[in-house]
Design a protein around this motif. Structure first.
Motif, PDB file in Angstrom:
ATOM      1  N   MET A  46       0.836  -1.324   0.057  1.00  0.00           N
ATOM      2  CA  MET A  46       0.183  -0.030  -0.009  1.00  0.00           C
ATOM      3  C   MET A  46       0.950   1.209  -0.015  1.00  0.00           C
ATOM      4  O   MET A  46       1.765   1.243   0.834  1.00  0.00           O
ATOM      5  N   PHE A  47       0.292   2.163  -1.188  1.00  0.00           N
ATOM      6  CA  PHE A  47       1.128   3.337  -0.767  1.00  0.00           C
ATOM      7  C   PHE A  47       0.068   4.426  -0.573  1.00  0.00           C
ATOM      8  O   PHE A  47      -1.231   4.425  -0.800  1.00  0.00           O
ATOM      9  N   ASP A  48       0.474   5.427   0.480  1.00  0.00           N
ATOM     10  CA  ASP A  48      -0.619   5.889   1.441  1.00  0.00           C
ATOM     11  C   ASP A  48      -0.221   7.337   1.316  1.00  0.00           C
ATOM     12  O   ASP A  48       0.709   7.937   0.889  1.00  0.00           O
ATOM     13  N   VAL A  49      -1.157   8.319   1.892  1.00  0.00           N
ATOM     14  CA  VAL A  49      -0.998   9.589   1.657  1.00  0.00           C
ATOM     15  C   VAL A  49       0.032  10.100   3.007  1.00  0.00           C
ATOM     16  O   VAL A  49       1.098  10.754   2.547  1.00  0.00           O
ATOM     17  N   GLY A 112     -14.430  19.521  -4.303  1.00  0.00           N
ATOM     18  CA  GLY A 112     -13.860  18.969  -5.702  1.00  0.00           C
ATOM     19  C   GLY A 112     -12.262  18.216  -5.318  1.00  0.00           C
ATOM     20  O   GLY A 112     -11.879  17.720  -6.352  1.00  0.00           O
ATOM     21  N   ARG A 113     -12.030  18.261  -4.054  1.00  0.00           N
ATOM     22  CA  ARG A 113     -10.685  17.711  -3.876  1.00  0.00           C
ATOM     23  C   ARG A 113     -10.842  16.392  -3.404  1.00  0.00           C
ATOM     24  O   ARG A 113     -11.484  16.055  -1.881  1.00  0.00           O
ATOM     25  N   TYR A 114     -10.777  15.427  -3.898  1.00  0.00           N
ATOM     26  CA  TYR A 114     -11.058  14.091  -3.611  1.00  0.00           C
ATOM     27  C   TYR A 114      -9.792  13.223  -3.437  1.00  0.00           C
ATOM     28  O   TYR A 114      -8.662  13.459  -3.719  1.00  0.00           O
ATOM     29  N   LEU A 115      -9.816  12.224  -2.323  1.00  0.00           N
ATOM     30  CA  LEU A 115      -9.265  11.165  -2.301  1.00  0.00           C
ATOM     31  C   LEU A 115      -9.268  10.105  -3.497  1.00  0.00           C
ATOM     32  O   LEU A 115     -10.378   9.690  -3.876  1.00  0.00           O
ATOM     33  N   ARG A 116      -8.094   9.935  -4.027  1.00  0.00           N
ATOM     34  CA  ARG A 116      -8.138   9.077  -5.383  1.00  0.00           C
ATOM     35  C   ARG A 116      -7.626   7.486  -4.847  1.00  0.00           C
ATOM     36  O   ARG A 116      -6.568   7.537  -4.032  1.00  0.00           O
ATOM     37  N   LEU A 117      -8.097   6.699  -5.198  1.00  0.00           N
ATOM     38  CA  LEU A 117      -8.153   5.317  -4.786  1.00  0.00           C
ATOM     39  C   LEU A 117      -7.590   4.354  -5.934  1.00  0.00           C
ATOM     40  O   LEU A 117      -8.723   4.436  -6.974  1.00  0.00           O
ATOM     41  N   THR A 118      -6.888   3.728  -5.898  1.00  0.00           N
ATOM     42  CA  THR A 118      -6.479   2.746  -7.025  1.00  0.00           C
ATOM     43  C   THR A 118      -6.040   1.462  -6.317  1.00  0.00           C
ATOM     44  O   THR A 118      -5.326   1.344  -5.382  1.00  0.00           O
ATOM     45  N   LEU A 119      -6.972   0.254  -6.632  1.00  0.00           N
ATOM     46  CA  LEU A 119      -6.618  -0.859  -6.149  1.00  0.00           C
ATOM     47  C   LEU A 119      -6.282  -2.005  -7.404  1.00  0.00           C
ATOM     48  O   LEU A 119      -6.952  -2.047  -8.322  1.00  0.00           O
ATOM     49  N   HIS A 134      -3.379   2.138  -3.635  1.00  0.00           N
ATOM     50  CA  HIS A 134      -2.834   3.418  -3.599  1.00  0.00           C
ATOM     51  C   HIS A 134      -3.778   4.634  -3.165  1.00  0.00           C
ATOM     52  O   HIS A 134      -4.903   4.637  -3.912  1.00  0.00           O
ATOM     53  N   HIS A 135      -3.443   5.616  -2.165  1.00  0.00           N
ATOM     54  CA  HIS A 135      -4.291   6.714  -1.896  1.00  0.00           C
ATOM     55  C   HIS A 135      -3.344   7.841  -2.361  1.00  0.00           C
ATOM     56  O   HIS A 135      -2.429   7.739  -2.023  1.00  0.00           O
ATOM     57  N   SER A 136      -4.189   8.781  -2.678  1.00  0.00           N
ATOM     58  CA  SER A 136      -3.538  10.001  -2.862  1.00  0.00           C
ATOM     59  C   SER A 136      -4.423  11.308  -3.161  1.00  0.00           C
ATOM     60  O   SER A 136      -5.623  10.924  -3.228  1.00  0.00           O
TER      61      SER A 136
END
Length: 141
Positions: A46-49, A112-119, A134-136
């Motif tokens: 996991m890559f996190d904020v 409009g500032r969203y947490l971006r999630l990729t799995l 991955h969260h960013s």
């Protein structure tokens, strides 16, 4: 919660993966660590904020990242999927999502500032599990 329109017909795998991701997000919001961990591989990456910015590797390290987030979230922060897209193959799938993640004040200050999630998911023993997460946040300054 709204979802992207499926490409073609929605498969059973797409539905299973959507249920997995929405259930995970509900578990995160509830602070339910066993449910957060339930559908993740033992060797999750996991890559996190927050740090460490080189990521965490393994389910034990992944589990240790959640209690501080749960504590922060108890102050009234949201963790809500607003958009979700699934692409599934036979044994590998990936998901991207946008989430409202923040305190009411932060969300109001930066709409409009969203947490971006990729799995990244793999199918193991007939079920989907998360192998990569991955969260960013985008810099919206």
């Amino acid at each position: 919660m709204s979802f992207c329109a499926p490409r073609g017909r929605t498969s059973m795998d797409d539905s299973e993966i959507r249920d997995l991701v929405t259930g995970w997000a509900e578990a995160v919001h509830a602070g339910d660590l066993p449910r957060v961990l339930a559908d993740h591989r033992d060797d999750i990456v996991m890559f996190d904020v927050p740090p460490p910015h080189v990521g965490v590797r393994g389910i034990d390290a992944y589990a240790q990242t959640w209690p501080p987030f749960f504590q922060w979230q108890r102050g009234g922060a949201s963790f809500e999927i607003v958009e979700l897209d699934v692409t599934a193959g036979e044994d590998v799938a990936f998901v991207w999502a946008l989430l409202n993640c923040g305190t009411p004040e932060a969300l109001a200050a930066t709409p409009g500032r969203y947490l971006r999630l990729t799995l990244g998911l793999t199918r193991e023993d007939g079920r989907w599990v998360v192998a990569h997460e991955h969260h960013s946040f985008a810099d919206v300054s």
